[in-house]
Write a protein that holds these residues in place. Structure first.
Motif, PDB file in Angstrom:
ATOM      1  N   LEU A   1       0.826  -1.202   0.000  1.00  0.00           N
ATOM      2  CA  LEU A   1       0.000   0.000   0.000  1.00  0.00           C
ATOM      3  C   LEU A   1       0.861   1.253   0.000  1.00  0.00           C
ATOM      4  N   MET A   2       1.884   1.292   0.843  1.00  0.00           N
ATOM      5  CA  MET A   2       2.735   2.482   0.933  1.00  0.00           C
ATOM      6  C   MET A   2       3.508   2.740  -0.356  1.00  0.00           C
ATOM      7  N   GLU A   3       3.816   1.686  -1.073  1.00  0.00           N
ATOM      8  CA  GLU A   3       4.574   1.835  -2.322  1.00  0.00           C
ATOM      9  C   GLU A   3       3.666   2.122  -3.513  1.00  0.00           C
ATOM     10  N   SER A   4       2.357   2.064  -3.300  1.00  0.00           N
ATOM     11  CA  SER A   4       1.410   2.294  -4.381  1.00  0.00           C
ATOM     12  C   SER A   4       1.039   3.772  -4.466  1.00  0.00           C
ATOM     13  N   GLU A   5       0.204   4.091  -5.447  1.00  0.00           N
ATOM     14  CA  GLU A   5      -0.290   5.457  -5.617  1.00  0.00           C
ATOM     15  C   GLU A   5      -1.720   5.606  -5.109  1.00  0.00           C
ATOM     16  N   HIS A   6      -2.225   4.600  -4.422  1.00  0.00           N
ATOM     17  CA  HIS A   6      -3.625   4.578  -4.018  1.00  0.00           C
ATOM     18  C   HIS A   6      -3.782   4.998  -2.564  1.00  0.00           C
ATOM     19  N   VAL A   7      -4.751   5.874  -2.316  1.00  0.00           N
ATOM     20  CA  VAL A   7      -4.991   6.393  -0.984  1.00  0.00           C
ATOM     21  C   VAL A   7      -5.686   5.365  -0.095  1.00  0.00           C
TER      22      VAL A   7
ATOM     23  N   ARG B   1     -17.708 -10.657  11.222  1.00  0.00           N
ATOM     24  CA  ARG B   1     -16.661  -9.797  10.711  1.00  0.00           C
ATOM     25  C   ARG B   1     -15.857 -10.572   9.663  1.00  0.00           C
ATOM     26  N   ARG B   2     -15.906 -10.125   8.434  1.00  0.00           N
ATOM     27  CA  ARG B   2     -15.114 -10.752   7.362  1.00  0.00           C
ATOM     28  C   ARG B   2     -14.849  -9.717   6.280  1.00  0.00           C
ATOM     29  N   PRO B   3     -13.613  -9.568   5.855  1.00  0.00           N
ATOM     30  CA  PRO B   3     -13.309  -8.542   4.863  1.00  0.00           C
ATOM     31  C   PRO B   3     -13.606  -8.984   3.437  1.00  0.00           C
ATOM     32  N   ASP B   4     -14.110  -8.058   2.653  1.00  0.00           N
ATOM     33  CA  ASP B   4     -14.117  -8.213   1.202  1.00  0.00           C
ATOM     34  C   ASP B   4     -12.826  -7.556   0.718  1.00  0.00           C
ATOM     35  N   ILE B   5     -11.906  -8.346   0.184  1.00  0.00           N
ATOM     36  CA  ILE B   5     -10.602  -7.803  -0.206  1.00  0.00           C
ATOM     37  C   ILE B   5     -10.480  -7.628  -1.722  1.00  0.00           C
ATOM     38  N   THR B   6     -11.620  -7.554  -2.404  1.00  0.00           N
ATOM     39  CA  THR B   6     -11.611  -7.377  -3.857  1.00  0.00           C
ATOM     40  C   THR B   6     -10.805  -6.146  -4.258  1.00  0.00           C
ATOM     41  N   LYS B   7     -10.995  -5.045  -3.543  1.00  0.00           N
ATOM     42  CA  LYS B   7     -10.319  -3.799  -3.875  1.00  0.00           C
ATOM     43  C   LYS B   7      -8.804  -3.926  -3.722  1.00  0.00           C
ATOM     44  N   ALA B   8      -8.354  -4.521  -2.622  1.00  0.00           N
ATOM     45  CA  ALA B   8      -6.917  -4.704  -2.403  1.00  0.00           C
ATOM     46  C   ALA B   8      -6.313  -5.626  -3.456  1.00  0.00           C
ATOM     47  N   ASN B   9      -7.063  -6.642  -3.836  1.00  0.00           N
ATOM     48  CA  ASN B   9      -6.582  -7.570  -4.852  1.00  0.00           C
ATOM     49  C   ASN B   9      -6.476  -6.894  -6.214  1.00  0.00           C
ATOM     50  N   GLU B  10      -7.468  -6.054  -6.524  1.00  0.00           N
ATOM     51  CA  GLU B  10      -7.507  -5.401  -7.832  1.00  0.00           C
ATOM     52  C   GLU B  10      -6.470  -4.298  -7.956  1.00  0.00           C
ATOM     53  N   PHE B  11      -6.353  -3.433  -6.951  1.00  0.00           N
ATOM     54  CA  PHE B  11      -5.486  -2.261  -7.056  1.00  0.00           C
ATOM     55  C   PHE B  11      -4.072  -2.489  -6.515  1.00  0.00           C
ATOM     56  N   LEU B  12      -3.918  -3.404  -5.562  1.00  0.00           N
ATOM     57  CA  LEU B  12      -2.615  -3.646  -4.962  1.00  0.00           C
ATOM     58  C   LEU B  12      -2.039  -5.007  -5.339  1.00  0.00           C
TER      59      LEU B  12
END
Length: 233
Positions: free
Chosen positions: A145-151, A194-205
């Motif tokens: 995440l820190m090395e990416s350009e995504h907020v 409690r369970r995360p949907d990690i679609t966004k992290a998978n797609e952008f990171l």
């Protein structure tokens, strides 16, 4: 009690505000390690980053839930108004070696209790669920995440979902098959799921966890075993 809870909120709000001010002054990139607690007791399952949460603002857990929600607000305000380069990670339950043995988290509680031959404490009926991510997966996600350009915000967690009773059974398998469970009244406002949907992290990171609970937990148990029995010497 009030002093401790008040400090939790002050740390999340005033601490974040101070660090954002510092990041603005020196032009630093700022990482906010937020939490799945911003979703409260969610009505959406699994939880996406677009979900705004279901939080009791006056409940006993609100100092942490609302503290992190406010911290996210401050981070985005500084990003929009002061052009601070921020990154926001919503971290789900994490575990691994070198955790504090008596930090009160459910994984460390169960492991320490089983090693000490004490009953594992389950609050409520044990049907509430959580998702557990091994520390190396979390670190990998934060660095990416820190090395990416995504907020962000980005959910960083393992989608594997376990009830508290299922977690206790896994700990028994690994630590002591004869371990027992002790039920106690549940705490107020305890999230049911409690369970995360990690679609966004998978797609952008291009990130996803690699270590399952049954792979990671023995590594934590080995570390806890050494320290628990060293304390007895």
């Amino acid at each position: 009690m009030f002093f401790v809870l008040n400090n939790a909120y002050k740390t999340n709000v005033m601490g974040t505000l101070n660090m954002l001010g510092l990041a603005k002054r020196i032009g630093a990139k700022f990482l906010l390690t937020s939490t799945s607690e911003v979703y409260g007791d969610p009505l959406e399952h699994p939880q996406k980053e677009t979900y705004w949460g279901h939080v009791n603002p006056t409940g006993v857990r609100s100092c942490y839930d609302e503290g992190k929600r406010t911290a996210e607000t401050l981070a985005m305000d500084y990003h929009r108004a002061a052009d601070v380069e921020v990154r926001i990670a919503r971290i789900f339950n994490s575990y691994g070696p070198r955790m504090c043995i008596d930090d009160g988290r459910v994984v460390s509680n169960f492991v320490a209790q089983a090693l000490r031959r004490q009953p594992m404490t389950v609050y409520g009926d044990g049907k509430q669920t959580r998702s557990f991510q091994y520390v190396s997966d979390l670190v990998d996600g934060l660095v990416t995440l820190m090395e990416s350009e995504h907020v962000g915000p980005f959910n960083l967690g393992n989608p594997g979902e376990f009830t508290m009773l299922e977690l206790a059974e896994v700990v028994k398998e690994i630590v002591d098959p004869s371990a027992t469970i002790e039920f106690k009244p549940n705490t107020a406002d305890d999230p049911h799921k409690r369970r995360p949907d990690i679609t966004k992290a998978n797609e952008f990171l291009n990130w996803e966890p690699k270590v399952s609970l049954r792979e990671g937990l023995p590594l934590m148990v080995n570390d806890f075993r050494k320290r628990v029995f060293e304390d007895k010497k």
